[in-house]
Scaffold this active site. Structure first.
Site, PDB file in Angstrom:
ATOM      1  N   GLU A   6       5.380  22.748  -6.419  1.00 32.00           N
ATOM      2  CA  GLU A   6       5.840  22.083  -7.287  1.00 32.00           C
ATOM      3  C   GLU A   6       7.122  22.657  -8.687  1.00 32.00           C
ATOM      4  O   GLU A   6       7.372  23.611  -8.952  1.00 32.00           O
ATOM      5  CB  GLU A   6       4.405  22.580  -8.222  1.00 32.00           C
ATOM      6  CG  GLU A   6       3.789  21.824  -9.305  1.00 32.00           C
ATOM      7  CD  GLU A   6       3.118  21.988 -10.528  1.00 32.00           C
ATOM      8  OE1 GLU A   6       2.166  22.018 -10.554  1.00 32.00           O
ATOM      9  OE2 GLU A   6       1.968  22.600  -9.687  1.00 32.00           O
TER      10      GLU A   6
ATOM     11  N   LYS B 152       0.703  14.071  -9.880  1.00 33.07           N
ATOM     12  CA  LYS B 152      -0.230  14.579  -9.865  1.00 33.07           C
ATOM     13  C   LYS B 152      -1.337  13.862 -10.587  1.00 33.07           C
ATOM     14  O   LYS B 152      -1.301  13.299 -12.131  1.00 33.07           O
ATOM     15  CB  LYS B 152       0.231  16.128 -10.423  1.00 33.07           C
ATOM     16  CG  LYS B 152      -0.520  17.438 -10.534  1.00 33.07           C
ATOM     17  CD  LYS B 152      -0.455  18.065 -10.873  1.00 33.07           C
ATOM     18  CE  LYS B 152      -1.008  19.622 -11.639  1.00 33.07           C
ATOM     19  NZ  LYS B 152       0.074  20.747 -11.392  1.00 33.07           N
TER      20      LYS B 152
ATOM     21  N   CYS C 278      -1.134  21.456  -6.550  1.00 32.55           N
ATOM     22  CA  CYS C 278      -1.364  22.512  -7.173  1.00 32.55           C
ATOM     23  C   CYS C 278      -2.892  22.334  -7.959  1.00 32.55           C
ATOM     24  O   CYS C 278      -3.904  22.499  -6.930  1.00 32.55           O
ATOM     25  CB  CYS C 278      -1.004  22.587  -8.932  1.00 32.55           C
ATOM     26  SG  CYS C 278      -1.191  24.385  -9.095  1.00 32.55           S
TER      27      CYS C 278
END
Length: 575
Positions: A46, A118, A151
């Site tokens: 990330e 995300k 994540c």
């Protein structure tokens, strides 16, 4: 599409904050190194081009790029040269809106393939980034169908599930994780029958330590390869680490992916709800619970023998701890599993919900002053159900749940239930119930979370037909998972942020695997401790916990407040 096994690489790369051009130059070198070693897919962490911590939009403004843009063009040249693919995280600026996103790009031999923004962000990037608005796209490539999560996404089962229901073969997972995100990955792989290639960092940035442990997971949740885990800043590894594994396209079609066909979207409508913080139906009082998960070897079809075992084990549990206030029994508690019986035999064992077995359990509940969750073959309106009933300590029936996700054996005799249920009790708070294979479907436990279950009881008859032993690196969790911990059951507890008590059988020709257990909200950061019973011993496993945990850094309230149901709609749409 490629049909032969191929190599993939997880690049544990540590960018320098505010050094975009230098980071890209170095990441290109490491990516090329992996390509030269034969990797057809490389995954980097990330925010790999910039570093992670930025205080606000002004701080990150000099380092964003469009996708596609200059950054993806640089990687496209490399990908074309080696006929391979790369996924890497970067901050994106939308050319039309000037909004910033925590994104990841997929680049291949044909150039820029696609991007993911995300969906479930962590607090840090919320100060500069907008919520992802693309859903979870799945990209057809020469090496399979590739999806991306980033994540914090992994803390919410729905994000990976959106990839799974679209047939993703591989989930690329860039992350900057201190434990939680990477620990969820074996469950996400297993629940969706897809490979997961995760890439983490292994150093410290502005006080935030990332623990490495980049790994590749199989669709069965088996760890294929893992980089070193570094739990403290003193162990930081700043230089890149490349971890390789082999993916076999023959395994893209697998048993776990087949289980997706058993989903029941019509039951999952509550996934679209977010009632918090004004949910006046939720329980706000923590309860001290002493629970016993009973495991015994059932005598198939012999109610009297099984009742004797149940009563003996409850009595033993109460003698061990007089504060015992909850007992969970295995699936079909009084008859034992009826998989190998003819339907006519099963009919003879069936009872109405208020029949003799319920009366027997009610008597035990009153005598020992415990609430009891038990299972039975229920007959209702000429139909048979695999049912669980919750009896309170005063012997009253609080509610019943009819199994909603039937296995092949269940389907030979049982009708599917039509509701995922949470029951209100005075002494224990709100209790949700799942039965056996229900636990395989993360949507089911997510619905119980939306309905604010404080506890989930799972009566089971498990002999390894789904799930498997947890294989996360033991050093990742501050409170170590016991030997024999099971991925599927743990995923229910952490995914719903509800203490989960599982009761299972031992023995018989079916070799039931025991491991009755308590799974908890957060052993990773030392909030609480899972407990697992033996694999083959009749026993009452006694566990203790306090529900809700309102002061924890992550709990059910925060889970519900932070999830992004606007993007979950594909999960509730029927085919």
């Amino acid at each position: 599409m490629v049909s032969s096994p191929f190599k993939v690489a997880s690049v544990q790369f540590n960018p320098i904050l505010n050094e975009r051009d230098k980071n890209i130059e170095e990441l290109l070198k490491v990516t090329e190194q992996a390509f030269k070693e034969g990797a057809r897919l490389v995954v980097a962490p990330e925010m790999a081009t910039t570093g992670y911590y930025y205080a606000n939009r002004e701080a990150i403004k000099p380092f964003v790029d469009t996708i596609p843009g200059k950054t993806t063009a640089a990687f496209a040249k490399l990908a074309k040269k080696y006929n391979s693919y790369v996924v890497f995280g970067m901050p994106e600026v939308d050319g039309k809106t000037d909004l910033y996103y925590n994104s990841a790009a997929l680049v291949g031999p044909e150039g820029y393939v696609g991007k993911y923004r995300k969906t479930q962000m962590w607090e840090t990037e919320m100060h500069w980034g907008a919520w992802g608005d693309l859903g979870v796209p799945v990209f057809d490539t020469k090496i399979g169908k590739i999806a991306i999560n980033i994540c914090m996404d992994s803390a919410y089962s729905e994000t990976a599930r959106l990839a799974g229901i679209q047939g993703a073969d591989i989930l690329a997972f860039p992350t900057n994780s201190s434990a939680q995100a990477i620990s969820a990955l074996p469950a996400r792989a297993q629940q969706n029958g897809m490979y997961v290639v995760s890439a983490n960092r292994s150093n410290t940035e502005v006080g935030f330590h990332m623990i490495g442990g980049s790994a590749i997971w199989s669709p069965e949740g088996d760890k294929l390869a893992e980089a070193k885990v570094v739990m403290t800043e003193s162990e930081d590894i700043d230089e890149p680490t490349i971890t390789y594994a082999t993916i076999d396209p023959k395994n893209f079609d697998n048993k776990n992916k087949e289980y997706l066909e058993g989903r029941r979207p019509e039951l999952y409508k509550d996934l679209m709800l977010t009632v918090a913080p004004w949910d006046y139906t939720k329980n706000t009082t923590p309860h001290d619970v002493v629970a016993a998960a009973l495991q015994y070897e059932p005598v198939i079809g012999n109610k009297e023998k099984n009742k004797e075992k149940i009563e003996r084990l409850i009595k033993e549990a109460k003698l061990k701890d007089s504060k015992l206030n909850l007992v969970v029994l295995p699936e079909l508690s009084s008859t034992g599993p009826v998989n190998n019986l003819h339907k006519n035999e099963i009919k003879k064992l069936a009872e109405e919900a208020n029949g003799e077995t319920t009366q027997f359990i009610a008597k035990l509940a009153k005598e020992y002053q415990v609430s009891i969750v038990f299972g039975m073959v229920e007959q209702e309106n000429n139909h048979l159900f695999n049912t669980a009933i919750l009896i309170s300590e005063d012997g009253q029936t609080v509610g019943k749940y009819q199994k909603t996700h039937l296995n092949k054996s269940d389907k030979k005799w049982a009708k599917e239930g039509s509701t995922l249920s949470v029951f209100e009790t005075k002494s224990l708070g709100k209790i949700g119930v799942l039965l056996g294979e229900d636990a395989q479907y993360p949507e089911a436990s997510s619905v119980l979370a939306v309905k604010r279950a404080d506890i989930i009881a799972i009566p089971s008859a498990w002999n390894g037909q789904y799930g498997g032993e947890m294989q996360i690196n033991k050093t990742v969790s501050a409170n170590t998972y016991p030997e024999g911990s099971m991925v599927t059951w743990d995923a229910v507890a952490i995914g719903a942020q509800a203490y989960t008590v599982v009761a299972n059988y031992v023995g018989t020709k079916e070799e039931y695997a025991g491991r009755s257990s308590l799974y908890t909200l957060d052993p990773l950061y030392a909030l609480d401790q899972p407990v697992v019973a033996s694999a083959n011993k009749e026993e009452a496993l006694i566990v203790k916990f306090k529900t809700i945990q309102p002061d924890a850094w992550f709990n059910q309230e925060l889970l519900i407040l932070s999830r992004q149901p606007a993007y979950f709609k594909p999960l509730i749409q029927e085919n």
